[in-house]
Design a protein around this motif. Structure first.
Motif, PDB file in Angstrom:
ATOM      1  N   PHE A 144      -3.992   6.947   9.074  1.00 54.60           N
ATOM      2  CA  PHE A 144      -3.864   5.486   9.114  1.00 54.60           C
ATOM      3  C   PHE A 144      -2.943   5.079  10.258  1.00 54.60           C
ATOM      4  O   PHE A 144      -2.143   5.873  10.755  1.00 54.60           O
ATOM      5  CB  PHE A 144      -3.340   4.931   7.775  1.00 54.60           C
ATOM      6  CG  PHE A 144      -1.970   5.416   7.376  1.00 54.60           C
ATOM      7  CD1 PHE A 144      -0.822   4.726   7.746  1.00 54.60           C
ATOM      8  CD2 PHE A 144      -1.823   6.562   6.590  1.00 54.60           C
ATOM      9  CE1 PHE A 144       0.440   5.158   7.369  1.00 54.60           C
ATOM     10  CE2 PHE A 144      -0.559   7.006   6.214  1.00 54.60           C
ATOM     11  CZ  PHE A 144       0.576   6.300   6.598  1.00 54.60           C
ATOM     12  N   ASP A 145      -3.095   3.834  10.688  1.00 55.69           N
ATOM     13  CA  ASP A 145      -2.228   3.238  11.710  1.00 55.69           C
ATOM     14  C   ASP A 145      -1.351   2.175  11.060  1.00 55.69           C
ATOM     15  O   ASP A 145      -1.743   1.563  10.064  1.00 55.69           O
ATOM     16  CB  ASP A 145      -3.053   2.578  12.817  1.00 55.69           C
ATOM     17  CG  ASP A 145      -3.942   3.570  13.552  1.00 55.69           C
ATOM     18  OD1 ASP A 145      -3.456   4.663  13.863  1.00 55.69           O
ATOM     19  OD2 ASP A 145      -5.121   3.250  13.788  1.00 55.69           O
ATOM     20  N   PHE A 146      -0.195   1.941  11.642  1.00 55.37           N
ATOM     21  CA  PHE A 146       0.640   0.841  11.155  1.00 55.37           C
ATOM     22  C   PHE A 146       1.568   0.364  12.254  1.00 55.37           C
ATOM     23  O   PHE A 146       1.737   1.019  13.288  1.00 55.37           O
ATOM     24  CB  PHE A 146       1.443   1.246   9.911  1.00 55.37           C
ATOM     25  CG  PHE A 146       2.523   2.273  10.152  1.00 55.37           C
ATOM     26  CD1 PHE A 146       3.832   1.895  10.448  1.00 55.37           C
ATOM     27  CD2 PHE A 146       2.241   3.632  10.053  1.00 55.37           C
ATOM     28  CE1 PHE A 146       4.827   2.836  10.650  1.00 55.37           C
ATOM     29  CE2 PHE A 146       3.237   4.585  10.259  1.00 55.37           C
ATOM     30  CZ  PHE A 146       4.531   4.191  10.555  1.00 55.37           C
ATOM     31  N   TYR A 147       2.157  -0.793  12.030  1.00 55.48           N
ATOM     32  CA  TYR A 147       3.150  -1.369  12.942  1.00 55.48           C
ATOM     33  C   TYR A 147       4.528  -1.276  12.304  1.00 55.48           C
ATOM     34  O   TYR A 147       4.672  -1.426  11.091  1.00 55.48           O
ATOM     35  CB  TYR A 147       2.826  -2.831  13.248  1.00 55.48           C
ATOM     36  CG  TYR A 147       1.567  -3.012  14.048  1.00 55.48           C
ATOM     37  CD1 TYR A 147       1.575  -2.886  15.439  1.00 55.48           C
ATOM     38  CD2 TYR A 147       0.362  -3.321  13.415  1.00 55.48           C
ATOM     39  CE1 TYR A 147       0.412  -3.052  16.179  1.00 55.48           C
ATOM     40  CE2 TYR A 147      -0.813  -3.487  14.140  1.00 55.48           C
ATOM     41  CZ  TYR A 147      -0.772  -3.351  15.525  1.00 55.48           C
ATOM     42  OH  TYR A 147      -1.914  -3.508  16.253  1.00 55.48           O
ATOM     43  N   ILE A 148       5.523  -1.032  13.135  1.00 58.63           N
ATOM     44  CA  ILE A 148       6.901  -0.991  12.659  1.00 58.63           C
ATOM     45  C   ILE A 148       7.783  -1.725  13.652  1.00 58.63           C
ATOM     46  O   ILE A 148       7.567  -1.665  14.863  1.00 58.63           O
ATOM     47  CB  ILE A 148       7.386   0.463  12.449  1.00 58.63           C
ATOM     48  CG1 ILE A 148       8.756   0.471  11.759  1.00 58.63           C
ATOM     49  CG2 ILE A 148       7.421   1.236  13.761  1.00 58.63           C
ATOM     50  CD1 ILE A 148       9.161   1.847  11.251  1.00 58.63           C
ATOM     51  N   LYS A 149       8.788  -2.400  13.143  1.00 60.73           N
ATOM     52  CA  LYS A 149       9.634  -3.251  13.970  1.00 60.73           C
ATOM     53  C   LYS A 149      10.684  -2.432  14.712  1.00 60.73           C
ATOM     54  O   LYS A 149      11.270  -1.503  14.158  1.00 60.73           O
ATOM     55  CB  LYS A 149      10.319  -4.298  13.091  1.00 60.73           C
ATOM     56  CG  LYS A 149      11.101  -5.373  13.844  1.00 60.73           C
ATOM     57  CD  LYS A 149      11.742  -6.352  12.876  1.00 60.73           C
ATOM     58  CE  LYS A 149      10.702  -7.111  12.065  1.00 60.73           C
ATOM     59  NZ  LYS A 149      11.330  -8.100  11.152  1.00 60.73           N
ATOM     60  N   ASN A 150      10.888  -2.792  15.965  1.00 63.79           N
ATOM     61  CA  ASN A 150      11.994  -2.247  16.745  1.00 63.79           C
ATOM     62  C   ASN A 150      13.284  -2.905  16.250  1.00 63.79           C
ATOM     63  O   ASN A 150      13.391  -4.124  16.206  1.00 63.79           O
ATOM     64  CB  ASN A 150      11.776  -2.544  18.236  1.00 63.79           C
ATOM     65  CG  ASN A 150      12.853  -1.965  19.127  1.00 63.79           C
ATOM     66  OD1 ASN A 150      14.036  -2.205  18.932  1.00 63.79           O
ATOM     67  ND2 ASN A 150      12.436  -1.213  20.137  1.00 63.79           N
ATOM     68  N   SER A 151      14.251  -2.090  15.857  1.00 62.21           N
ATOM     69  CA  SER A 151      15.469  -2.622  15.244  1.00 62.21           C
ATOM     70  C   SER A 151      16.384  -3.313  16.242  1.00 62.21           C
ATOM     71  O   SER A 151      17.330  -3.984  15.844  1.00 62.21           O
ATOM     72  CB  SER A 151      16.235  -1.496  14.543  1.00 62.21           C
ATOM     73  OG  SER A 151      16.523  -0.457  15.456  1.00 62.21           O
ATOM     74  N   ILE A 152      16.118  -3.180  17.539  1.00 62.57           N
ATOM     75  CA  ILE A 152      16.956  -3.814  18.559  1.00 62.57           C
ATOM     76  C   ILE A 152      16.322  -5.088  19.094  1.00 62.57           C
ATOM     77  O   ILE A 152      16.917  -6.166  19.049  1.00 62.57           O
ATOM     78  CB  ILE A 152      17.245  -2.837  19.710  1.00 62.57           C
ATOM     79  CG1 ILE A 152      18.101  -1.674  19.202  1.00 62.57           C
ATOM     80  CG2 ILE A 152      17.975  -3.561  20.857  1.00 62.57           C
ATOM     81  CD1 ILE A 152      18.408  -0.633  20.242  1.00 62.57           C
ATOM     82  N   ASN A 153      15.076  -4.985  19.584  1.00 60.20           N
ATOM     83  CA  ASN A 153      14.449  -6.173  20.199  1.00 60.20           C
ATOM     84  C   ASN A 153      13.431  -6.863  19.292  1.00 60.20           C
ATOM     85  O   ASN A 153      12.810  -7.846  19.690  1.00 60.20           O
ATOM     86  CB  ASN A 153      13.802  -5.806  21.534  1.00 60.20           C
ATOM     87  CG  ASN A 153      12.690  -4.766  21.381  1.00 60.20           C
ATOM     88  OD1 ASN A 153      12.086  -4.621  20.329  1.00 60.20           O
ATOM     89  ND2 ASN A 153      12.425  -4.043  22.461  1.00 60.20           N
ATOM     90  N   LYS A 154      13.232  -6.325  18.081  1.00 59.97           N
ATOM     91  CA  LYS A 154      12.363  -6.921  17.057  1.00 59.97           C
ATOM     92  C   LYS A 154      10.879  -6.883  17.426  1.00 59.97           C
ATOM     93  O   LYS A 154      10.055  -7.445  16.712  1.00 59.97           O
ATOM     94  CB  LYS A 154      12.771  -8.378  16.737  1.00 59.97           C
ATOM     95  CG  LYS A 154      14.248  -8.559  16.419  1.00 59.97           C
ATOM     96  CD  LYS A 154      14.712  -7.664  15.298  1.00 59.97           C
ATOM     97  CE  LYS A 154      16.204  -7.833  15.023  1.00 59.97           C
ATOM     98  NZ  LYS A 154      16.698  -6.882  14.009  1.00 59.97           N
ATOM     99  N   GLN A 155      10.529  -6.221  18.524  1.00 67.25           N
ATOM    100  CA  GLN A 155       9.120  -6.042  18.845  1.00 67.25           C
ATOM    101  C   GLN A 155       8.513  -5.000  17.927  1.00 67.25           C
ATOM    102  O   GLN A 155       9.227  -4.262  17.256  1.00 67.25           O
ATOM    103  CB  GLN A 155       8.965  -5.625  20.313  1.00 67.25           C
ATOM    104  CG  GLN A 155       9.400  -6.683  21.310  1.00 67.25           C
ATOM    105  CD  GLN A 155       9.261  -6.215  22.745  1.00 67.25           C
ATOM    106  OE1 GLN A 155       8.960  -5.053  23.000  1.00 67.25           O
ATOM    107  NE2 GLN A 155       9.489  -7.125  23.691  1.00 67.25           N
ATOM    108  N   SER A 156       7.172  -4.929  17.895  1.00 65.16           N
ATOM    109  CA  SER A 156       6.495  -3.999  16.992  1.00 65.16           C
ATOM    110  C   SER A 156       5.884  -2.840  17.759  1.00 65.16           C
ATOM    111  O   SER A 156       5.309  -3.027  18.841  1.00 65.16           O
ATOM    112  CB  SER A 156       5.402  -4.718  16.201  1.00 65.16           C
ATOM    113  OG  SER A 156       5.969  -5.637  15.293  1.00 65.16           O
TER     114      SER A 156
END
Length: 428
Positions: A144-156
């Motif tokens: 499966f694929d998923f998105y996760i947030k970057n904890s510094i710049n909040k990008q995925s």
């Protein structure tokens, strides 16, 4: 430095991991590369933020498995804070008389707590439906694929998982739902979302029923359930709390008058000569620690790496246990005293009476509690410092404030056993 700290420092230097993350946003590392320093199974699973190796914490990094053979390191937002709602009422639960093979005074492992909750009907009540215990153990996640947030710049970031391994503590099926439970036999401040998300993705595509992810903690004789949902199945960070419910196997409440009588019978003991005055504010965390030690003797490194303690907290809380005569150290191993083992195997009321006694045998705690009885309130830190200053303790002025916080916290804990309403107030 823990063993993980040391091993990851070497890997970061060898493979220039930090430079690669800063350049590309992530670094993929093979299990075989991790195994050069230490077994990857021990090096890549961090249930709580505090368990992350120092080099990860210092650089706001975390790690996730992509398969059985590969991991990815990056600025990923992998953990979720857990806040216990102190205002919700704990539901008293009767233990069925017909069950003789479960000792509800001895639920000190995750499996025993889950088994008890299931067999006495707590899980059924949690989801308002008849449940069947159907799944547990390790299994492959599938693809499966998923998105996760970057904890510094909040990008995925987009991440692909290919037959990684996940583990389910318990899965319960109803007519309409499949309840996935991640269990901890101690109170938590945060947890690794992956422990619910990977199994959630696996079972969401295998069955037609709605999958409900749940975190369960069993601490201080209370089952706490956090029911979540993933608002967006492909978004790791879309996890949202739906409801918290607490249960406690019905036990006779401790009355103030009983503790006042106990106080008149307690004999003050001398301060232990070679053990410092405790600096461990949360007494329920000390109970969690001694509960863990009832299951297994542990080294300081094992406590720090596997449970929600950093190295300093491990030192503080094991020392507090030694101060109360509940923990002893044999070589490099922490173990429980015989008295502690006996206390933990008692029913609720005598167990907590004896823990209260262990605290109030010490002069400062005894005087502070007496003051709280007189005023009807938890003593202010200044009042506690005055008591400590008059008790000839060998405490420097630089640490007396922090240790007064411990006295305040432990007095608060005693009152929380007498008057459950105090739980709706802010902890000191």
């Amino acid at each position: 430095m823990t063993k993980n700290d040391d091993a990851w420092e070497k890997l970061f230097e060898r493979y220039q991991i930090l430079e690669e993350v800063n350049k590309n946003g992530y670094f993929k590392i093979e299990a075989s590369q991790i195994n050069q320093e230490r077994e990857s199974r021990l090096m890549a699973k961090f249930d709580h933020i505090v368990n992350l190796p120092k080099i990860f914490r210092d650089n706001n990094l975390s790690i996730l498995p992509l398969s059985r053979y590969q991991y990815i390191i990056g600025h990923f937002h992998t953990h979720l804070p857990v806040k216990y709602n102190l205002e919700i009422k704990t539901i008293p639960w009767q233990f069925p008389r017909e069950i003789e093979t479960i000792d509800y005074t001895n639920l000190y492992s995750e499996s025993s707590a889950l088994l008890c909750a299931s067999n006495i009907g707590i899980i059924d009540d949690l989801v308002d439906s008849k449940t069947k215990f159907t799944v547990s153990g390790r299994m492959s996640t599938g693809i499966f694929d998923f998105y996760i947030k970057n904890s510094i710049n909040k990008q995925s970031y987009s991440i692909n998982v290919t037959n990684s391994q996940c583990e389910i503590d318990a899965g319960f099926e109803t007519d309409n739902y499949f309840i996935l439970i991640e269990a901890k036999n101690y109170k938590v401040e945060d947890f690794l979302i992956r422990q619910l998300y990977y199994p959630y993705r696996l079972w969401s595509k295998k069955i037609s029923k709605k999958v409900v992810p749940v975190l369960m903690t069993y601490s201080n004789d209370i089952f706490s359930f956090f029911i979540y949902e993933f608002v967006d199945i492909s978004d790791y960070n879309s996890i949202t709390l739906v409801e918290q419910k607490n249960y406690e196997i019905a036990s006779e409440e401790i009355q103030r008058s009983e503790v006042e009588l106990l106080l008149t019978q307690i004999q003050i003991i001398p301060e232990p000569p070679k053990i410092p005055f405790p600096q461990a504010d949360k007494f329920d965390r000390l109970i969690d620690l001694i509960s863990l030690l009832l299951e297994n003797d542990l080294t300081p490194n094992e406590i720090t790496e596997n449970y929600q303690f950093d190295k300093r907290q491990t030192d503080y809380y094991t020392s507090a246990g030694k101060y109360l005569g509940l923990i002893e150290k044999q070589g490099k191993i922490f173990t429980l005293t015989d008295e502690a083992k006996d206390i933990l195997c008692q029913p609720h009321q005598p167990k907590y009476f004896r823990l209260i006694t262990k605290i109030l045998q010490h002069e400062v705690f005894n005087q502070a509690f007496k003051l709280s009885l007189e005023t009807g309130d938890i003593p202010a830190k200044e009042q506690i410092i005055k008591i400590m200053s008059e008790s000839n303790l060998k405490i420097t002025n630089t640490t007396i404030d922090r240790r007064a916080s411990t006295v305040k916290g432990w007095i608060y804990w005693i009152w929380s056993q007498i008057d459950r309403k105090i739980g709706s107030q802010a902890s000191p």
